[in-house]
Scaffold this active site. Structure first.
Site, PDB file in Angstrom:
ATOM      1  N   HIS A 191     -23.185  -6.193  58.890  1.00 39.16           N
ATOM      2  CA  HIS A 191     -24.399  -6.274  59.445  1.00 39.16           C
ATOM      3  C   HIS A 191     -25.391  -5.484  58.771  1.00 39.16           C
ATOM      4  CE1 HIS A 191     -27.228  -7.094  62.882  1.00 39.16           C
ATOM      5  NE2 HIS A 191     -27.915  -6.046  62.449  1.00 39.16           N
ATOM      6  N   CYS A 192     -26.508  -6.342  58.289  1.00 42.41           N
ATOM      7  CA  CYS A 192     -27.290  -5.822  57.473  1.00 42.41           C
ATOM      8  C   CYS A 192     -28.746  -5.681  57.961  1.00 42.41           C
ATOM      9  CB  CYS A 192     -27.581  -6.824  56.223  1.00 42.41           C
ATOM     10  SG  CYS A 192     -28.488  -5.903  54.827  1.00 42.41           S
ATOM     11  N   PRO A 193     -29.104  -4.225  58.306  1.00 39.83           N
ATOM     12  CA  PRO A 193     -30.596  -3.878  58.941  1.00 39.83           C
ATOM     13  C   PRO A 193     -31.632  -4.545  58.030  1.00 39.83           C
ATOM     14  CG  PRO A 193     -29.358  -2.170  58.469  1.00 39.83           C
ATOM     15  CD  PRO A 193     -28.458  -2.976  57.893  1.00 39.83           C
TER      16      PRO A 193
END
Lengths: 477, 139
Positions: A191-193
């Site tokens: 999950h890439c913020p």
């Protein structure tokens, strides 16, 4: 004759009232209710824009920061450095810069706005069916049943498929549940913020092209800013030239972005996900015979498959309409599953399938008639129980989280230290998998063999009739 | 079409779910094992033929070959705007699959009181076979 016909007609009507199939066939007697789109009742923690066309994670703050950083850096470059460079070197520089900038923005937006490969949650029928199979396999229902896993042999490697308590499915291989978005994602990478979304099967290539083109862009800007400063300092002051240039931002970005690109190039060439790499799933340290069963064998094929392979369509029909015949459980409570806790829970699940004999006092989930469609799901969802977070079931395995933290430190990818803690480079929520697995692992991935011994149509018919009559009584209330 | 309409009003006796077969990796394949609930309703050969055909179609959708590479490269070069006017290969095959499922339902399954649900409506997790009760066959 006439009586016979009317009797059979009555029978037809009777069965029409009592049960409804969950296919999207509308009854002619349905009232006109404004149609809702499926994204409006999506159970995950995602945000939707443009009537379901755009899909992002819940926290998008860092994404806007990314956008601002890119826009400001490029803006400064084009405003202060490009005129000088175009004049003294060549006008090709701003053109190339412009093309790179547009490509970076395009891939960023594509990564952020698209569906990463979310797996839709199981329908109540499916969930009940799986529950039944697992119960049969388990034998007795203890207070806390062991975590559900299935073993499958893929290309010679044994892979464990875990059961997702939230989505009520056995996760396909390489899929993982993202705790931030509360979805199971196919071929989950991380999950890439920074892009405000998960990176999975459907947007991995865009993510890779984003970081690759961003590396080129930052190197490009950095190089030409230095050139500009050098050229300027021949004429005027060095400090004067420095203050107009976006050097500082570029300097940190270059190393982190280039490092990240390099890491993902390695992942693509070996056909691994970040998740697998961090856990060391296919590392030779685990065993001599441990190898990646998904790899195509050579680097070129792996790269081509990841970047140019067929793009699967979205499995969650965001812009489709919700048919009110199909009972949709209320979103927040849908993911709550209480296992082995109460008898009522068992009867809910059992009652959902007309196969089993238990007559529940509460109406069943699947066979809701249109008039009661609204009332039934909410009642059953209340029955399913309290806050999910209080249950000790879904705990991330300590081993993986410490491993991921150490990985973060060693690679040192992110420039801003305060973001490290929040950066979900970590493995998502993982179910604990102690040695005690289901005893029925010998039938491997063929869950059907378990089912075979259980359902006996002949003996169920008369009992089913009784349960159907019971449903009719309740639905007419 | 008539028999199919009757089944709409019929009661559902049971639902059978054909799960995915992951022995070849993450490609979309379904188990061809014949479920015992359908023994009384349909021929084993017929059913396995349907599942096998579906598996072939999904394999065709996800096949890695020159066709998919060219499509991928073209898409990349046009910044994926080409898909505003053109369908992806996968989507084309999914339409084929939908047609095949519809055709199988009309010809084979509806007359036997069964209904296949297109796997895409279940997120490509299962093939859902709805078994209808026998009673509403009277006209």
């Amino acid at each position: 004759m006439h009586l016979g016909v009317s009797e059979s007609m009555r029978e037809c009507e009777y069965s029409q009232i009592s049960t409804r199939s969950s296919t999207p066939m509308e009854t002619p007697f349905k009232k006109k209710i404004p149609k809702k789109r499926k994204w409006e009742s999506f159970p995950g923690r995602n945000k939707f824009y443009c009537d379901g066309r755009i899909m992002m994670a819940k926290q998008t703050g860092v994404f806007y920061l990314t956008l601002v950083l890119i826009l400001v850096t490029c803006g400064l470059f084009f405003t202060f450095d490009c005129p000088f460079l175009a004049e003294h070197l060549t006008p090709v520089i701003p053109v190339v810069g412009g093309v790179l900038f547009v490509f970076v923005l395009g891939t960023l937006l594509r990564t952020s706005f698209s569906d990463p490969g979310v797996l839709p949650r199981a329908t109540p029928d499916e969930a009940a069916d799986l529950e039944r199979q697992i119960d049969v396999a388990n034998g007795s229902t203890g207070y806390r049943p062991p975590p559900r896993t299935k073993e499958v042999v893929i290309n010679g490697q044994t892979v464990k498929l875990k059961y997702c308590f939230t989505c009520k499915i056995f996760r396909p291989p390489r899929a993982s549940h993202c705790s931030l978005c509360d979805n199971c994602v196919e071929r989950f990478d991380h999950h890439c913020p920074w892009v405000g979304n998960c990176v999975g099967r459907r947007n991995y290539r865009f993510f890779y092209m984003f970081i690759l083109s961003l590396s080129f862009l930052t190197i490009f800007i950095f190089a030409f800013v230095i050139t500009h400063i050098i050229l300027r300092s021949h004429r005027g002051g060095f400090l004067n030239a420095l203050k107009d240039s976006p050097v500082v931002v570029c300097f940190f970005s270059v190393w982190s972005i280039v490092g990240l690109s390099g890491f993902h190039t390695y992942l693509i060439s070996s056909n691994q996900t970040t998740n697998e790499d961090i856990k060391g799933s296919w590392s030779s340290k685990r065993g001599k015979d441990n190898y990646n069963p998904y790899s195509h064998g050579n680097i070129v094929t792996n790269c081509c498959a990841a970047l140019c392979g067929p793009l699967p369509p979205s499995l969650i029909d965001r812009r489709g309409f919700v048919y009110l015949d199909t009972p949709q459980l209320a979103p927040p409570t849908n993911g709550i599953t209480v296992y082995g806790s109460t008898q009522s829970q068992q009867s809910h699940m059992a009652a959902a399938t007309p196969l089993l004999q238990q007559q529940s006092s509460e109406p069943v989930i699947i066979t809701a008639s249109p008039e009661n469609g609204g009332a039934l799901p909410s009642r059953t969802s209340l029955g399913l129980g309290g806050p999910c977070t209080s249950l000790p079931l879904g705990q991330p395995t300590p081993a993986t989280s410490t491993a991921s933290l150490s990985c973060q430190e060693s690679t040192d990818i992110r420039p801003l230290q305060d973001q490290v803690a929040h950066h979900h480079f970590l493995t998502p929520e993982d179910l604990p998998s102690p040695p005690g697995m289901l005893p029925c692992n010998t039938p491997l991935g063929h869950s059907h063999t378990v089912q075979a011994g259980f359902y006996n149509p002949a003996s169920q018919d008369s009992l089913h009739e009784d349960s159907v009559r019971g449903l009719v009584k309740l639905s007419s209330v | 079409m008539r028999p199919f309409k009757l089944w709409q009003q019929a009661a559902i006796a049971a639902k059978v779910f054909i799960q995915r077969d992951y022995t070849n990796g993450t490609v979309c394949q379904f188990q061809t094992k014949f479920p015992s609930e359908l023994e009384t309703r349909i021929d084993k050969q017929q059913f396995e033929e349907t599942v096998r055909m579906l598996n072939n179609l999904y394999a065709e959708a996800e096949k890695l070959g020159s066709h998919s590479y060219i499509e991928g490269c073209l898409a990349c070069l046009t910044a994926y705007t080409v898909f505003l006017c053109m369908e992806t290969h996968y989507e084309k095959v999914l339409k084929k699959i939908a047609k095949y499922v519809q055709e199988q339902n009309d010809k084979v399954y509806a007359p036997r009181g069964l209904l296949l649900t297109d796997p895409i409506e279940r997120g490509l997790r299962v093939i859902e076979v709805t078994i209808f009760e026998e009673r509403s066959l009277t006209r």
